[in-house]
Design a protein around this motif. Sequence first.
Motif, mmCIF file in Angstrom:
data_model
loop_
_atom_site.group_PDB
_atom_site.id
_atom_site.type_symbol
_atom_site.label_atom_id
_atom_site.label_comp_id
_atom_site.label_asym_id
_atom_site.label_seq_id
_atom_site.Cartn_x
_atom_site.Cartn_y
_atom_site.Cartn_z
ATOM 1 N N PHE A 9 61.583 21.377 29.107
ATOM 2 C CA PHE A 9 62.991 21.730 29.213
ATOM 3 C C PHE A 9 63.779 20.598 29.865
ATOM 4 C CE2 PHE A 9 66.545 23.430 31.620
ATOM 5 C CZ PHE A 9 67.211 24.164 30.654
ATOM 6 N N ILE A 10 63.257 20.065 30.982
ATOM 7 C CA ILE A 10 63.934 18.983 31.695
ATOM 8 C C ILE A 10 64.050 17.750 30.797
ATOM 9 C CG2 ILE A 10 63.762 17.394 33.661
ATOM 10 C CD1 ILE A 10 62.319 19.740 35.146
ATOM 11 N N ALA A 13 66.786 18.248 28.209
ATOM 12 C CA ALA A 13 68.101 18.099 28.848
ATOM 13 C C ALA A 13 68.380 16.625 29.136
ATOM 14 C CB ALA A 13 68.159 18.923 30.131
ATOM 15 N N GLU A 14 67.359 15.916 29.617
ATOM 16 C CA GLU A 14 67.510 14.489 29.943
ATOM 17 C C GLU A 14 67.894 13.685 28.706
ATOM 18 O OE1 GLU A 14 67.719 11.325 32.494
ATOM 19 O OE2 GLU A 14 67.231 13.355 33.115
ATOM 20 N N ARG A 16 69.583 14.526 26.319
ATOM 21 C CA ARG A 16 70.970 14.808 25.962
ATOM 22 C C ARG A 16 71.939 14.488 27.099
ATOM 23 N NH1 ARG A 16 67.343 17.537 23.402
ATOM 24 N NH2 ARG A 16 67.646 18.435 21.343
ATOM 25 N N ILE A 18 72.074 15.908 30.021
ATOM 26 C CA ILE A 18 72.514 17.133 30.693
ATOM 27 C C ILE A 18 71.850 17.233 32.064
ATOM 28 C CG2 ILE A 18 72.523 19.662 30.583
ATOM 29 C CD1 ILE A 18 72.309 19.334 27.485
ATOM 30 N N THR A 20 70.165 18.757 35.242
ATOM 31 C CA THR A 20 69.374 19.958 35.447
ATOM 32 C C THR A 20 69.103 20.094 36.938
ATOM 33 O OG1 THR A 20 68.291 19.521 33.338
ATOM 34 C CG2 THR A 20 67.267 21.156 34.752
ATOM 35 N N TYR A 55 63.132 11.706 35.736
ATOM 36 C CA TYR A 55 64.330 12.152 35.021
ATOM 37 C C TYR A 55 65.556 12.013 35.929
ATOM 38 C CZ TYR A 55 60.689 14.227 32.137
ATOM 39 O OH TYR A 55 59.575 14.420 31.358
ATOM 40 N N HIS A 57 68.603 12.745 35.673
ATOM 41 C CA HIS A 57 69.567 13.841 35.699
ATOM 42 C C HIS A 57 69.000 15.115 36.316
ATOM 43 C CE1 HIS A 57 71.395 11.247 32.587
ATOM 44 N NE2 HIS A 57 72.519 11.686 33.134
#
Length: 118
Positions: A9-10, A13-14, A16, A18, A20, A55, A57
């Motif tokens: 999931f992370i 998101a990374e 894109r 986004i 988290t 990550y 983000h």
Amino acid sequence: PGTRSMERFIALAEERGIPTVYFLPPVNPGIRDRIRRLRYLANLEARLAEFEKKYPHFTYFKVEDLGWDGPFFSDPMHLNDWAAERFSVVAIDALDELIRRKMNGEVVHGLPAKKNWQ
């Protein structure tokens, strides 16, 4: 701990861009010692720290050590309504702090959330 799906999931998101945020939740004192003996929280926190390095983000907040006592819980695992509202205040304040620090160009990792209720 099983963190593979969390990391997927992370990573998505990374990819894109986004941000988290993960809140390491409060644990009822009745089971906290047992969880610590099993090193579950220590292992999870180590993985979260690895995710922060990997990550950019991703950030996590540790709220366990803010004095969440037995009266804050409606059962062994869940905060009661009053404590859940306080947790929401902690989460909002922690996110505000994260945004403020990142806007100032700081690299932010493993921030402790602050106790901001009485």
